[in-house]
Write a protein that holds these residues in place. Sequence first.
Motif, PDB file in Angstrom:
ATOM      1  N   ARG A   1      95.075-126.694   4.579  1.00 38.98           N
ATOM      2  CA  ARG A   1      95.313-125.601   3.633  1.00 38.98           C
ATOM      3  C   ARG A   1      96.816-125.343   3.499  1.00 38.98           C
ATOM      4  O   ARG A   1      97.512-125.152   4.497  1.00 38.98           O
ATOM      5  CB  ARG A   1      94.604-124.331   4.110  1.00 38.98           C
ATOM      6  N   CYS A   2      97.284-125.328   2.260  1.00 40.88           N
ATOM      7  CA  CYS A   2      98.709-125.082   1.988  1.00 40.88           C
ATOM      8  C   CYS A   2      98.933-123.847   1.123  1.00 40.88           C
ATOM      9  O   CYS A   2     100.074-123.484   0.862  1.00 40.88           O
ATOM     10  CB  CYS A   2      99.327-126.303   1.295  1.00 40.88           C
ATOM     11  N   PHE A   3      97.861-123.216   0.657  1.00 44.14           N
ATOM     12  CA  PHE A   3      98.016-122.095  -0.271  1.00 44.14           C
ATOM     13  C   PHE A   3      97.825-120.748   0.421  1.00 44.14           C
ATOM     14  O   PHE A   3      97.113-120.627   1.418  1.00 44.14           O
ATOM     15  CB  PHE A   3      97.026-122.213  -1.431  1.00 44.14           C
ATOM     16  N   GLU A   4      98.486-119.732  -0.121  1.00 43.88           N
ATOM     17  CA  GLU A   4      98.365-118.366   0.387  1.00 43.88           C
ATOM     18  C   GLU A   4      97.300-117.618  -0.420  1.00 43.88           C
ATOM     19  O   GLU A   4      97.265-117.705  -1.639  1.00 43.88           O
ATOM     20  CB  GLU A   4      99.701-117.627   0.242  1.00 43.88           C
ATOM     21  N   ASN A   5      96.428-116.916   0.285  1.00 39.00           N
ATOM     22  CA  ASN A   5      95.440-116.074  -0.380  1.00 39.00           C
ATOM     23  C   ASN A   5      94.884-115.099   0.660  1.00 39.00           C
ATOM     24  O   ASN A   5      94.168-115.492   1.572  1.00 39.00           O
ATOM     25  CB  ASN A   5      94.310-116.902  -0.980  1.00 39.00           C
ATOM     26  N   GLU A   6      95.251-113.831   0.536  1.00 40.05           N
ATOM     27  CA  GLU A   6      94.849-112.832   1.522  1.00 40.05           C
ATOM     28  C   GLU A   6      93.341-112.641   1.577  1.00 40.05           C
ATOM     29  O   GLU A   6      92.803-112.148   2.577  1.00 40.05           O
ATOM     30  CB  GLU A   6      95.531-111.489   1.214  1.00 40.05           C
TER      31      GLU A   6
ATOM     32  N   HIS B   1      91.994-117.331   7.317  1.00 43.41           N
ATOM     33  CA  HIS B   1      92.449-118.537   8.018  1.00 43.41           C
ATOM     34  C   HIS B   1      92.228-118.311   9.504  1.00 43.41           C
ATOM     35  O   HIS B   1      92.589-117.274  10.048  1.00 43.41           O
ATOM     36  CB  HIS B   1      93.933-118.815   7.741  1.00 43.41           C
TER      37      HIS B   1
ATOM     38  N   ILE C   1      99.273-119.162   7.396  1.00 37.50           N
ATOM     39  CA  ILE C   1      99.279-120.476   6.755  1.00 37.50           C
ATOM     40  C   ILE C   1     100.450-121.310   7.293  1.00 37.50           C
ATOM     41  O   ILE C   1     101.607-120.929   7.157  1.00 37.50           O
ATOM     42  CB  ILE C   1      99.412-120.354   5.221  1.00 37.50           C
TER      43      ILE C   1
ATOM     44  N   PRO D   1     100.668-125.499   7.445  1.00 34.27           N
ATOM     45  CA  PRO D   1     100.040-126.829   7.361  1.00 34.27           C
ATOM     46  C   PRO D   1     100.449-127.778   8.490  1.00 34.27           C
ATOM     47  O   PRO D   1      99.605-128.502   9.019  1.00 34.27           O
ATOM     48  CB  PRO D   1     100.515-127.363   6.000  1.00 34.27           C
TER      49      PRO D   1
END
Length: 207
Positions: free
Chosen positions: A105-110, A114, A119, A121
Amino acid sequence: MLSAGIVGLPNVGKSTLFNAVTRTRKAAAANYPFCTIDPNQGIVTVPDPRLEVLSKLSHSKKLVPAAIEFVDIAGLVKGASQGEGLGNQFLSHIREVNAIVQVVRCFENEDIHHVSGSIDPIRDIEVITTELVLCDLATLQKRAERLTKSLRSGDKLAKAEMTVIEKILPHLDSGKPVITLSEMKLTAEPWAIEEEDRERLRKAGFG
């Protein structure tokens, strides 16, 4: 048929990727760790326009494209090689595939949890690689112990296999996966093993 296992930390999109590649909704994809427990399997044909041309030239009665089996495997966590999370189950499923497709996973999303709380990688790749290395290390150490009796009886195949294992163990012990070890260094010494034994070694993944 080549089988490829989709692996990674929990909740990074493995099942979503599996569904996209296989064009199904076979794998449940949800916003919580270990949504997948039992592996999902799907077979995908490999498109190749050359096949139809070759089929016409050869007048073949049936056209069979190459296929790949994708396996969506439960998420791995730090300590999996010691049984953390679904570690033992995860690792047993990984042993059954020919190739590993690692999802990071490389994307941010609250809104999407995770397992590590942040985050990173590179950190995640290191966790997965380390757990696979530790599992391989434990497996080879047990194999070396079982070979001891055969070595005492002068078994040539056991001797050749132990030669390879002794080259792999220090590499794994340094934290590096076997795939990064030069093939030349893995080749068993040519002394005193028959061609039949060499073939058995090759089938076992050595030499």
